[in-house]
Design a protein around this motif. Structure first.
Motif, PDB file in Angstrom:
ATOM      1  N   HIS A 146     -35.868 -34.232  34.572  1.00  0.00           N
ATOM      2  CA  HIS A 146     -35.530 -33.528  33.330  1.00  0.00           C
ATOM      3  C   HIS A 146     -36.287 -34.221  32.208  1.00  0.00           C
ATOM      4  O   HIS A 146     -36.103 -35.413  31.960  1.00  0.00           O
ATOM      5  CB  HIS A 146     -34.030 -33.561  33.074  1.00  0.00           C
ATOM      6  CG  HIS A 146     -33.638 -32.867  31.805  1.00  0.00           C
ATOM      7  ND1 HIS A 146     -33.171 -33.545  30.709  1.00  0.00           N
ATOM      8  CD2 HIS A 146     -33.671 -31.555  31.458  1.00  0.00           C
ATOM      9  CE1 HIS A 146     -32.918 -32.685  29.740  1.00  0.00           C
ATOM     10  NE2 HIS A 146     -33.207 -31.468  30.181  1.00  0.00           N
ATOM     11  N   ASN A 147     -37.175 -33.467  31.562  1.00  0.00           N
ATOM     12  CA  ASN A 147     -37.991 -33.985  30.462  1.00  0.00           C
ATOM     13  C   ASN A 147     -38.763 -35.249  30.830  1.00  0.00           C
ATOM     14  O   ASN A 147     -38.788 -36.222  30.086  1.00  0.00           O
ATOM     15  CB  ASN A 147     -37.139 -34.219  29.215  1.00  0.00           C
ATOM     16  CG  ASN A 147     -36.682 -32.929  28.596  1.00  0.00           C
ATOM     17  OD1 ASN A 147     -37.279 -31.875  28.815  1.00  0.00           O
ATOM     18  ND2 ASN A 147     -35.625 -32.986  27.823  1.00  0.00           N
ATOM     19  N   LEU A 162     -47.805 -33.805  36.531  1.00  0.00           N
ATOM     20  CA  LEU A 162     -47.481 -34.333  35.203  1.00  0.00           C
ATOM     21  C   LEU A 162     -47.360 -33.213  34.172  1.00  0.00           C
ATOM     22  O   LEU A 162     -46.535 -33.294  33.261  1.00  0.00           O
ATOM     23  CB  LEU A 162     -48.528 -35.363  34.773  1.00  0.00           C
ATOM     24  CG  LEU A 162     -48.512 -36.653  35.599  1.00  0.00           C
ATOM     25  CD1 LEU A 162     -49.676 -37.549  35.227  1.00  0.00           C
ATOM     26  CD2 LEU A 162     -47.184 -37.388  35.453  1.00  0.00           C
ATOM     27  N   GLU A 163     -48.157 -32.145  34.323  1.00  0.00           N
ATOM     28  CA  GLU A 163     -48.038 -30.993  33.423  1.00  0.00           C
ATOM     29  C   GLU A 163     -46.656 -30.350  33.529  1.00  0.00           C
ATOM     30  O   GLU A 163     -46.048 -29.981  32.527  1.00  0.00           O
ATOM     31  CB  GLU A 163     -49.088 -29.934  33.757  1.00  0.00           C
ATOM     32  CG  GLU A 163     -50.483 -30.258  33.316  1.00  0.00           C
ATOM     33  CD  GLU A 163     -51.495 -29.216  33.811  1.00  0.00           C
ATOM     34  OE1 GLU A 163     -51.086 -28.196  34.421  1.00  0.00           O
ATOM     35  OE2 GLU A 163     -52.689 -29.431  33.593  1.00  0.00           O
ATOM     36  N   SER A 181     -37.646 -27.902  27.043  1.00  0.00           N
ATOM     37  CA  SER A 181     -37.002 -28.774  28.006  1.00  0.00           C
ATOM     38  C   SER A 181     -37.498 -28.382  29.398  1.00  0.00           C
ATOM     39  O   SER A 181     -37.604 -27.211  29.704  1.00  0.00           O
ATOM     40  CB  SER A 181     -35.489 -28.603  27.915  1.00  0.00           C
ATOM     41  OG  SER A 181     -34.847 -29.411  28.848  1.00  0.00           O
ATOM     42  N   THR A 182     -37.850 -29.362  30.211  1.00  0.00           N
ATOM     43  CA  THR A 182     -38.369 -29.051  31.538  1.00  0.00           C
ATOM     44  C   THR A 182     -37.477 -29.640  32.622  1.00  0.00           C
ATOM     45  O   THR A 182     -37.015 -30.770  32.506  1.00  0.00           O
ATOM     46  CB  THR A 182     -39.794 -29.606  31.733  1.00  0.00           C
ATOM     47  OG1 THR A 182     -39.757 -31.028  31.557  1.00  0.00           O
ATOM     48  CG2 THR A 182     -40.754 -29.009  30.745  1.00  0.00           C
ATOM     49  N   CYS A 183     -37.254 -28.863  33.657  1.00  0.00           N
ATOM     50  CA  CYS A 183     -36.499 -29.304  34.822  1.00  0.00           C
ATOM     51  C   CYS A 183     -37.307 -28.976  36.064  1.00  0.00           C
ATOM     52  O   CYS A 183     -37.773 -27.849  36.224  1.00  0.00           O
ATOM     53  CB  CYS A 183     -35.155 -28.602  34.904  1.00  0.00           C
ATOM     54  SG  CYS A 183     -34.042 -29.076  33.569  1.00  0.00           S
ATOM     55  N   VAL A 184     -37.474 -29.974  36.924  1.00  0.00           N
ATOM     56  CA  VAL A 184     -38.306 -29.806  38.108  1.00  0.00           C
ATOM     57  C   VAL A 184     -37.639 -30.494  39.285  1.00  0.00           C
ATOM     58  O   VAL A 184     -37.172 -31.632  39.165  1.00  0.00           O
ATOM     59  CB  VAL A 184     -39.715 -30.418  37.880  1.00  0.00           C
ATOM     60  CG1 VAL A 184     -40.551 -30.330  39.134  1.00  0.00           C
ATOM     61  CG2 VAL A 184     -40.419 -29.745  36.718  1.00  0.00           C
ATOM     62  N   GLY A 202     -41.330 -19.662  44.845  1.00  0.00           N
ATOM     63  CA  GLY A 202     -41.183 -20.603  45.942  1.00  0.00           C
ATOM     64  C   GLY A 202     -41.679 -21.982  45.562  1.00  0.00           C
ATOM     65  O   GLY A 202     -41.650 -22.376  44.405  1.00  0.00           O
ATOM     66  N   VAL A 203     -42.151 -22.725  46.555  1.00  0.00           N
ATOM     67  CA  VAL A 203     -42.622 -24.093  46.363  1.00  0.00           C
ATOM     68  C   VAL A 203     -44.095 -24.067  45.964  1.00  0.00           C
ATOM     69  O   VAL A 203     -44.902 -23.386  46.579  1.00  0.00           O
ATOM     70  CB  VAL A 203     -42.445 -24.925  47.655  1.00  0.00           C
ATOM     71  CG1 VAL A 203     -42.994 -26.323  47.473  1.00  0.00           C
ATOM     72  CG2 VAL A 203     -40.987 -24.962  48.072  1.00  0.00           C
ATOM     73  N   GLU A 204     -44.423 -24.843  44.944  1.00  0.00           N
ATOM     74  CA  GLU A 204     -45.813 -24.988  44.522  1.00  0.00           C
ATOM     75  C   GLU A 204     -46.289 -26.385  44.941  1.00  0.00           C
ATOM     76  O   GLU A 204     -45.692 -27.389  44.546  1.00  0.00           O
ATOM     77  CB  GLU A 204     -45.942 -24.828  43.008  1.00  0.00           C
ATOM     78  CG  GLU A 204     -47.356 -24.981  42.513  1.00  0.00           C
ATOM     79  CD  GLU A 204     -47.480 -24.882  41.001  1.00  0.00           C
ATOM     80  OE1 GLU A 204     -48.614 -25.024  40.507  1.00  0.00           O
ATOM     81  OE2 GLU A 204     -46.462 -24.668  40.309  1.00  0.00           O
ATOM     82  N   ILE A 205     -47.343 -26.429  45.753  1.00  0.00           N
ATOM     83  CA  ILE A 205     -47.939 -27.718  46.124  1.00  0.00           C
ATOM     84  C   ILE A 205     -48.901 -28.099  45.006  1.00  0.00           C
ATOM     85  O   ILE A 205     -49.802 -27.333  44.666  1.00  0.00           O
ATOM     86  CB  ILE A 205     -48.657 -27.632  47.480  1.00  0.00           C
ATOM     87  CG1 ILE A 205     -47.650 -27.272  48.572  1.00  0.00           C
ATOM     88  CG2 ILE A 205     -49.345 -28.952  47.806  1.00  0.00           C
ATOM     89  CD1 ILE A 205     -48.257 -27.063  49.937  1.00  0.00           C
ATOM     90  N   VAL A 206     -48.685 -29.284  44.430  1.00  0.00           N
ATOM     91  CA  VAL A 206     -49.423 -29.677  43.230  1.00  0.00           C
ATOM     92  C   VAL A 206     -50.201 -30.974  43.457  1.00  0.00           C
ATOM     93  O   VAL A 206     -49.915 -31.731  44.378  1.00  0.00           O
ATOM     94  CB  VAL A 206     -48.461 -29.859  42.034  1.00  0.00           C
ATOM     95  CG1 VAL A 206     -47.778 -28.552  41.685  1.00  0.00           C
ATOM     96  CG2 VAL A 206     -47.428 -30.937  42.304  1.00  0.00           C
ATOM     97  N   ASN A 207     -51.173 -31.205  42.576  1.00  0.00           N
ATOM     98  CA  ASN A 207     -51.853 -32.498  42.539  1.00  0.00           C
ATOM     99  C   ASN A 207     -51.222 -33.321  41.419  1.00  0.00           C
ATOM    100  O   ASN A 207     -50.302 -32.856  40.741  1.00  0.00           O
ATOM    101  CB  ASN A 207     -53.362 -32.315  42.354  1.00  0.00           C
ATOM    102  CG  ASN A 207     -53.708 -31.574  41.070  1.00  0.00           C
ATOM    103  OD1 ASN A 207     -52.915 -31.495  40.143  1.00  0.00           O
ATOM    104  ND2 ASN A 207     -54.905 -31.015  41.028  1.00  0.00           N
ATOM    105  N   ALA A 208     -51.729 -34.528  41.189  1.00  0.00           N
ATOM    106  CA  ALA A 208     -51.118 -35.424  40.207  1.00  0.00           C
ATOM    107  C   ALA A 208     -51.165 -34.836  38.801  1.00  0.00           C
ATOM    108  O   ALA A 208     -50.195 -34.926  38.039  1.00  0.00           O
ATOM    109  CB  ALA A 208     -51.804 -36.783  40.242  1.00  0.00           C
TER     110      ALA A 208
END
Length: 199
Positions: free
Chosen positions: A99-100, A28-29, A38-41, A18-24
């Protein structure tokens, strides 16, 4: 691997469903690529007290469940405004696809709905939602708040008090204010003199 007309996207999903609530820092991680990965968010920037954010949160909560292979995160933009400045965010709520570490697309819709978000993700990535997921009421209403939270902005209160004192001080030091005070004093003296003359 998901291929679109312009992007070759590989999805490395975190262990959060599901949705992850994140801090700054966590934001960035997740957004920044690690080595050759490769990262997609898909990220929602929201304010907890904003009615528009609360309205879009309901659909965004469901998106996290419908796309388990995609990192779906949310960031409280009020607490982490350094991220707002870094990516040039002006309006909140905002949904961005990264993306990246780079913004690939921004979700633009005057009326946010689950169907338009699903369509946005499909057009961008080619991913289809997991239609076997049975969405419960909890899936729609958490983890992001769907009702605006009432909070007190102490910085705003302090700045308002400071502004009020500053304006009063500047008015008190102005020549116009001095003339008004002198005019009131003269009128008062004349009234006293007239009152004494009548006695």
């Amino acid at each position: 691997m998901c291929i679109t007309s312009t992007l070759h996207l590989t999805f490395f999903k975190t262990n959060v469903s599901g949705v992850e609530i994140v801090n700054a820092k966590r934001f960035l991680e997740l957004v920044t690529p690690k080595g050759n990965e490769s990262t997609c968010v898909l990220a929602l920037f929201y304010y907890p007290w904003c009615a528009f954010s609360a309205k879009s949160s309901r659909d965004f909560n469901a998106i996290g469940k419908l796309f388990p292979q995609l990192n779906v995160i949310a960031l409280n933009a009020y607490l982490h405004n350094s991220i707002n400045m870094r990516f040039g965010l002006v309006g909140i709520p905002t949904v961005l696809f990264f993306h990246n570490g780079k913004i690939v697309a921004k979700y633009n819709s005057t009326e946010s709905s689950l169907l338009s978000m699903v369509s946005f993700i499909y057009r961008l990535t080619g991913l289809e939602p997991d239609l076997t997921v049975n969405l419960t009421e909890d899936d729609w209403t958490s983890p992001l708040p769907t009702i605006p939270q009432v909070t007190i902005d102490y910085v705003l209160i302090l700045s308002s008090v400071f502004l009020l004192f500053t304006v009063c001080y500047l008015i008190g030091r102005s020549s116009i204010f001095a003339k008004i005070i002198e005019s009131i004093r003269n009128t008062w003296r004349e009234a006293e003199a007239q009152h004494q003359h009548l006695d």
